[in-house]
Design a protein around this motif. Structure first.
Motif, PDB file in Angstrom:
ATOM      1  N   PRO A  19       0.827  -1.209   0.000  1.00  9.64           N
ATOM      2  CA  PRO A  19       0.000   0.000   0.000  1.00  9.64           C
ATOM      3  C   PRO A  19       0.864   1.264   0.000  1.00  9.64           C
ATOM      4  CG  PRO A  19       0.097  -0.941   2.194  1.00  9.64           C
ATOM      5  CD  PRO A  19       0.815  -1.897   1.278  1.00  9.64           C
ATOM      6  N   VAL A  22       0.397   3.148   5.527  1.00 10.19           N
ATOM      7  CA  VAL A  22       0.098   2.183   6.582  1.00 10.19           C
ATOM      8  C   VAL A  22      -0.238   2.985   7.833  1.00 10.19           C
ATOM      9  CG1 VAL A  22       1.433   0.262   5.638  1.00 10.19           C
ATOM     10  CG2 VAL A  22       2.560   1.915   7.151  1.00 10.19           C
ATOM     11  N   ASP A  53      -2.013  -2.312   7.228  1.00  5.91           N
ATOM     12  CA  ASP A  53      -2.682  -1.750   6.065  1.00  5.91           C
ATOM     13  C   ASP A  53      -4.146  -1.468   6.400  1.00  5.91           C
ATOM     14  OD1 ASP A  53      -4.027  -4.229   5.884  1.00  5.91           O
ATOM     15  OD2 ASP A  53      -2.798  -4.922   4.220  1.00  5.91           O
ATOM     16  N   GLU A  54      -4.811  -0.805   5.498  1.00  5.24           N
ATOM     17  CA  GLU A  54      -6.198  -0.411   5.726  1.00  5.24           C
ATOM     18  C   GLU A  54      -7.123  -1.616   5.892  1.00  5.24           C
ATOM     19  OE1 GLU A  54      -9.521   2.652   3.890  1.00  5.24           O
ATOM     20  OE2 GLU A  54      -7.737   2.195   2.717  1.00  5.24           O
ATOM     21  N   SER A  57      -7.137  -2.901   9.433  1.00  2.00           N
ATOM     22  CA  SER A  57      -7.307  -1.896  10.476  1.00  2.00           C
ATOM     23  C   SER A  57      -8.496  -2.109  11.407  1.00  2.00           C
ATOM     24  CB  SER A  57      -7.390  -0.499   9.850  1.00  2.00           C
ATOM     25  OG  SER A  57      -6.128  -0.094   9.378  1.00  2.00           O
ATOM     26  N   ALA A 116       4.195   4.124   3.511  1.00  2.00           N
ATOM     27  CA  ALA A 116       4.499   2.688   3.563  1.00  2.00           C
ATOM     28  C   ALA A 116       5.922   2.374   3.096  1.00  2.00           C
ATOM     29  CB  ALA A 116       3.487   1.909   2.728  1.00  2.00           C
ATOM     30  N   GLY A 127      -0.878  -8.232   6.347  1.00  2.00           N
ATOM     31  CA  GLY A 127      -1.409  -6.894   6.544  1.00  2.00           C
ATOM     32  C   GLY A 127      -0.626  -6.052   7.530  1.00  2.00           C
ATOM     33  N   TYR A 129       3.127  -4.455   8.916  1.00  2.00           N
ATOM     34  CA  TYR A 129       4.387  -3.964   8.396  1.00  2.00           C
ATOM     35  C   TYR A 129       5.266  -3.533   9.563  1.00  2.00           C
ATOM     36  CZ  TYR A 129       1.911  -4.078   4.040  1.00  2.00           C
ATOM     37  OH  TYR A 129       1.202  -4.524   2.949  1.00  2.00           O
TER      38      TYR A 129
END
Length: 187
Positions: A19, A22, A53-54, A57, A116, A127, A129
């Motif tokens: 993405p 983040v 990531d979204e 979330s 990101a 998902g 990071y």
């Protein structure tokens, strides 16, 4: 920190797209600098800063200390399993203990947004990071209607006296899942 499970390991080809942004969620809205640290729940892990990531979330739209769990579907076959196993048409379920309802209803969390490019995928959880360097957020935003966030994202939000039975169902389903703050859950 959460633990996730997917049918394909994070090293599957093709690699997931990275993405542009983040996020990190916190009860503290005044953090200007995120320094790598060793998490209490994983003392053997090298110091890092975690972000997600979204898509992942919703598991963080809770007060920080709230134990919560989530299960989701990434495709039609997984959705069929979600519907059959959990009796839902939602593609994601998040659940917390009933004693946290007021905390979620009246709570506020802060969403920190990062570039990101400062992070690398964490191979232990989809998902998520990590960065091994100090990072500074692009922005911070107060999120003060956590119930609406879940509703707007079409996440089925459940509250239950304890998480054990639902957690066992999630594990047995073979679907991707995430668990946060389970050490603080009722036994």
């Amino acid at each position: 920190m959460s633990t996730t499970h997917d049918d394909e390991p994070p090293s599957a080809w093709p690699p997931p797209s990275v993405p542009d942004t983040v996020f990190h969620y916190s009860d503290d809205g005044n953090i200007s600098r995120f320094a790598p640290h060793v998490p209490q729940t994983n003392p053997s892990h090298p110091p890092a800063v975690w972000a997600m990531d979204e898509a992942h979330s919703p598991l963080y739209w809770f007060p920080q200390r709230c134990p919560r769990i989530s299960v989701w579907a990434n495709d039609e076959a997984q959705q069929a399993t979600m519907t059959e196993t959990f009796g839902t048409d939602a593609s994601r379920i998040c659940a917390a203990e009933s004693r946290w309802l007021d905390g979620v209803r009246h709570g506020q969390v802060y969403r920190y947004t990062f570039d990101a490019a400062q992070f690398a995928p964490w191979p232990e959880a989809h998902g998520q990071y990590i960065s091994e360097e100090v990072v500074h957020p692009r922005s911070v935003e107060a999120l003060d209607d956590l119930l609406m966030l879940h509703a707007a994202a079409e996440v089925e939000l459940r509250f239950t006296p304890t998480l054990g039975t639902l957690m066992n169902q999630m594990l047995a389903s073979g679907l991707p899942f995430g668990f946060v703050r389970i050490r603080d859950a009722r036994r």
